[in-house]
Motif scaffolding. Structure first.
Motif, mmCIF file in Angstrom:
data_model
loop_
_atom_site.group_PDB
_atom_site.id
_atom_site.type_symbol
_atom_site.label_atom_id
_atom_site.label_comp_id
_atom_site.label_asym_id
_atom_site.label_seq_id
_atom_site.Cartn_x
_atom_site.Cartn_y
_atom_site.Cartn_z
ATOM 1 N N ARG A 169 78.377 102.541 -31.005
ATOM 2 C CA ARG A 169 77.396 103.516 -30.539
ATOM 3 C C ARG A 169 77.908 104.243 -29.302
ATOM 4 N NH1 ARG A 169 72.083 103.267 -32.502
ATOM 5 N NH2 ARG A 169 71.663 101.501 -33.880
ATOM 6 N N ILE A 170 77.465 105.472 -29.111
ATOM 7 C CA ILE A 170 77.883 106.284 -27.968
ATOM 8 C C ILE A 170 76.726 106.333 -26.975
ATOM 9 C CG2 ILE A 170 78.663 108.562 -27.222
ATOM 10 C CD1 ILE A 170 79.767 108.948 -30.068
ATOM 11 N N PRO A 171 76.929 105.887 -25.732
ATOM 12 C CA PRO A 171 75.825 105.835 -24.760
ATOM 13 C C PRO A 171 75.269 107.224 -24.452
ATOM 14 C CG PRO A 171 77.719 104.543 -24.016
ATOM 15 C CD PRO A 171 78.192 105.346 -25.186
ATOM 16 N N TYR A 172 73.957 107.272 -24.249
ATOM 17 C CA TYR A 172 73.328 108.508 -23.805
ATOM 18 C C TYR A 172 73.627 108.722 -22.323
ATOM 19 C CZ TYR A 172 70.569 108.804 -28.102
ATOM 20 O OH TYR A 172 70.175 108.925 -29.409
ATOM 21 N N ASP A 173 73.721 109.974 -21.917
ATOM 22 C CA ASP A 173 73.933 110.254 -20.502
ATOM 23 C C ASP A 173 72.610 110.102 -19.743
ATOM 24 O OD1 ASP A 173 72.442 112.675 -20.852
ATOM 25 O OD2 ASP A 173 74.260 113.660 -21.571
ATOM 26 N N ALA A 174 72.710 110.076 -18.406
ATOM 27 C CA ALA A 174 71.536 109.842 -17.567
ATOM 28 C C ALA A 174 70.477 110.919 -17.755
ATOM 29 C CB ALA A 174 71.967 109.766 -16.101
ATOM 30 N N GLU A 175 70.903 112.151 -17.959
ATOM 31 C CA GLU A 175 69.957 113.255 -18.128
ATOM 32 C C GLU A 175 69.121 113.085 -19.390
ATOM 33 O OE1 GLU A 175 69.992 118.168 -18.407
ATOM 34 O OE2 GLU A 175 71.831 117.050 -17.963
ATOM 35 N N THR A 176 69.776 112.644 -20.474
ATOM 36 C CA THR A 176 69.044 112.427 -21.725
ATOM 37 C C THR A 176 68.059 111.277 -21.582
ATOM 38 O OG1 THR A 176 70.933 113.244 -23.008
ATOM 39 C CG2 THR A 176 69.288 111.934 -24.176
ATOM 40 N N LYS A 177 68.486 110.186 -20.928
ATOM 41 C CA LYS A 177 67.584 109.052 -20.740
ATOM 42 C C LYS A 177 66.373 109.453 -19.905
ATOM 43 C CE LYS A 177 70.567 105.036 -21.289
ATOM 44 N NZ LYS A 177 71.012 103.768 -20.674
ATOM 45 N N LYS A 178 66.604 110.274 -18.890
ATOM 46 C CA LYS A 178 65.502 110.719 -18.040
ATOM 47 C C LYS A 178 64.513 111.560 -18.831
ATOM 48 C CE LYS A 178 64.541 113.089 -13.677
ATOM 49 N NZ LYS A 178 65.138 113.827 -12.535
ATOM 50 N N ALA A 179 65.027 112.394 -19.725
ATOM 51 C CA ALA A 179 64.153 113.239 -20.546
ATOM 52 C C ALA A 179 63.349 112.425 -21.548
ATOM 53 C CB ALA A 179 64.985 114.295 -21.274
ATOM 54 N N ILE B 223 56.409 106.154 -24.791
ATOM 55 C CA ILE B 223 56.723 105.892 -26.205
ATOM 56 C C ILE B 223 58.198 105.561 -26.405
ATOM 57 C CG2 ILE B 223 54.861 107.339 -27.074
ATOM 58 C CD1 ILE B 223 56.952 109.510 -27.615
ATOM 59 N N PHE B 224 59.047 105.889 -25.422
ATOM 60 C CA PHE B 224 60.476 105.618 -25.553
ATOM 61 C C PHE B 224 60.892 104.331 -24.852
ATOM 62 C CE2 PHE B 224 60.329 110.340 -25.801
ATOM 63 C CZ PHE B 224 60.803 110.472 -27.092
ATOM 64 N N ILE B 225 60.015 103.752 -24.020
ATOM 65 C CA ILE B 225 60.385 102.562 -23.254
ATOM 66 C C ILE B 225 60.687 101.409 -24.199
ATOM 67 C CG2 ILE B 225 59.546 100.842 -21.611
ATOM 68 C CD1 ILE B 225 57.941 103.048 -20.270
ATOM 69 N N GLY B 226 61.844 100.799 -23.985
ATOM 70 C CA GLY B 226 62.249 99.667 -24.810
ATOM 71 C C GLY B 226 62.893 100.039 -26.121
ATOM 72 N N ALA B 227 63.039 101.322 -26.389
ATOM 73 C CA ALA B 227 63.664 101.742 -27.645
ATOM 74 C C ALA B 227 65.138 101.353 -27.646
ATOM 75 C CB ALA B 227 63.516 103.247 -27.826
ATOM 76 N N LYS B 228 65.549 100.616 -28.659
ATOM 77 C CA LYS B 228 66.928 100.123 -28.710
ATOM 78 C C LYS B 228 67.934 101.267 -28.733
ATOM 79 C CE LYS B 228 70.145 97.611 -31.672
ATOM 80 N NZ LYS B 228 70.336 96.845 -32.919
ATOM 81 N N GLU C 13 68.731 102.651 -25.371
ATOM 82 C CA GLU C 13 69.489 101.780 -24.479
ATOM 83 C C GLU C 13 70.941 101.626 -24.922
ATOM 84 O OE1 GLU C 13 68.304 100.720 -21.629
ATOM 85 O OE2 GLU C 13 66.457 101.792 -22.113
ATOM 86 N N VAL C 14 71.173 101.462 -26.210
ATOM 87 C CA VAL C 14 72.534 101.156 -26.678
ATOM 88 C C VAL C 14 73.309 102.391 -27.120
ATOM 89 C CG1 VAL C 14 71.904 98.827 -27.357
ATOM 90 C CG2 VAL C 14 71.756 100.661 -29.028
ATOM 91 N N GLY C 15 72.638 103.530 -27.300
ATOM 92 C CA GLY C 15 73.359 104.745 -27.654
ATOM 93 C C GLY C 15 73.088 105.191 -29.078
ATOM 94 N N TYR C 16 73.742 106.285 -29.430
ATOM 95 C CA TYR C 16 73.475 106.885 -30.735
ATOM 96 C C TYR C 16 74.645 106.691 -31.700
ATOM 97 C CZ TYR C 16 76.250 110.804 -28.830
ATOM 98 O OH TYR C 16 77.242 111.574 -28.274
ATOM 99 N N ASN C 17 74.344 106.910 -32.961
ATOM 100 C CA ASN C 17 75.317 106.746 -34.041
ATOM 101 C C ASN C 17 76.367 107.863 -33.979
ATOM 102 O OD1 ASN C 17 76.684 106.556 -36.431
ATOM 103 N ND2 ASN C 17 74.888 106.436 -37.731
#
Length: 315
Positions: free
Chosen positions: A139-149, A154-159, A162-166
């Motif tokens: 998986r490729i980690p999301y950057d800080a800006e994407t996580k902040k957005a 509804i997104f809290i705890g979404a795997k 946290e671990v990134g995208y396909n």
């Protein structure tokens, strides 16, 4: 471990495949000649179209029985021959992806009668539905800006957050330039970043990766770096020497990392208590001097007291 594992044989793959037991390989990852006329120290890349396709089908039929039933195959190709070779493989396996490797070729030069070719085509095939595939490992980690957005409740705890995208099926990874520290003397060397992604995703830990056309040995390095085993073949003895040198250098680097990690894991050394100097005893015949009751000094008044500097405020 079998004696054929973690070996690169300097011989023709069609002859050497007999060394490998059927159903013993987890992943075939290979980069065969593209038949574009490149010089690999032999004529393997200088065949007629009919000879090239016949030879490709020959090594495919010899290699596929070595795969485990839940094994996978990745093959690097050029757009010139990928349609015909994909059809060959589709008759024998299930195609999961056509991956486009964008080599990040600069926008200069090229043909004036067609579009410039700046990619390689990679076919990803599997033997059956329960094939091994570890998405979390690549998986490729999301950057800080994407996580902040995506900070709403509804997104809290979404795997996936946290671990990134396909990884998508277009991989934009620069080809290895002459100045690159990873580059060796091979005309079509593939970046470790790409090969390691395939190994991590499609070969289980301690599994076996087979490369029929080792070239510069990147598949062997990726397997060792990722904790997998490998086996492969290479016709050119000069490239075999390059592979041996790269593996030896990697072993030295990995051993150094192990030593550093072991030292870092040791508990900190206990501090040695520094003994306090012993109090001096009064000389014989003399009484110890009594401490004098000294009067506390009066604080001096300042004629112009200075104001304390204002506290800094961090925004």
């Amino acid at each position: 471990m079998s004696d054929w594992q973690n070996q690169v044989y300097c011989e023709d793959a069609l002859a050497g495949l007999a060394r490998i037991p059927d159903g013993s390989v987890d992943l075939i990852l290979t980069d065969p000649p593209y038949n574009l006329g490149k010089d690999y120290g032999n004529t393997s890349d200088q065949q007629t179209v009919e000879e090239y396709l016949r030879w490709t089908e020959q090594w495919i039929d010899a290699a596929l029985p070595k795969l485990k039933p839940n094994g996978s195959l990745y093959i690097f190709l050029t757009w010139r021959f990928s349609p015909e070779i994909f059809v060959m493989l589709k008759k024998r396996m299930t195609m999961m992806n056509e991956i486009i490797w964008d080599r990040r070729v600069p926008s200069m030069g090229g043909s004036v009668r067609s579009y410039s070719s700046v990619h390689d085509t990679v076919g990803f095939f599997v033997g059956r539905k329960d094939y091994y595939f570890d998405l979390d490992a690549v998986r490729i980690p999301y950057d800080a800006e994407t996580k902040k957005a995506r900070s709403r409740s509804i997104f809290i705890g979404a795997k996936w957050l946290e671990v990134g995208y396909n990884p998508k099926d277009v991989w934009s990874v620069s080809r290895l330039h002459r100045e690159h520290s990873e580059r060796v003397d091979h005309p079509t060397q593939k970046p470790l970043e790409i090969i390691e992604r395939m190994v991590k995703a499609s070969c289980p830990p301690d599994g076996v990766v087979l490369d029929l056309f080792m070239g510069s040995g990147t598949t062997a390095l990726a397997a060792r770096r990722c904790g997998r085993r490998f086996v492969g073949f290479e016709l050119n003895p000069d490239y075999c020497a390059v592979i041996a040198e790269r593996l030896a250098a990697l072993d030295v680097a990995l051993e150094a990392e192990r030593v550093i990690a072991a030292e870092a894991g040791k508990p900190p050394a206990k501090k040695t208590a520094v003994p306090k100097p012993a109090a001096k005893k009064p000389a014989a015949g003399k009484a110890a001097a009594k401490p004098s009751a000294a009067k506390p000094a009066k604080p001096k008044r300042s004629r112009s007291p200075k104001k304390a500097p204002p506290e800094e405020v961090t925004i």
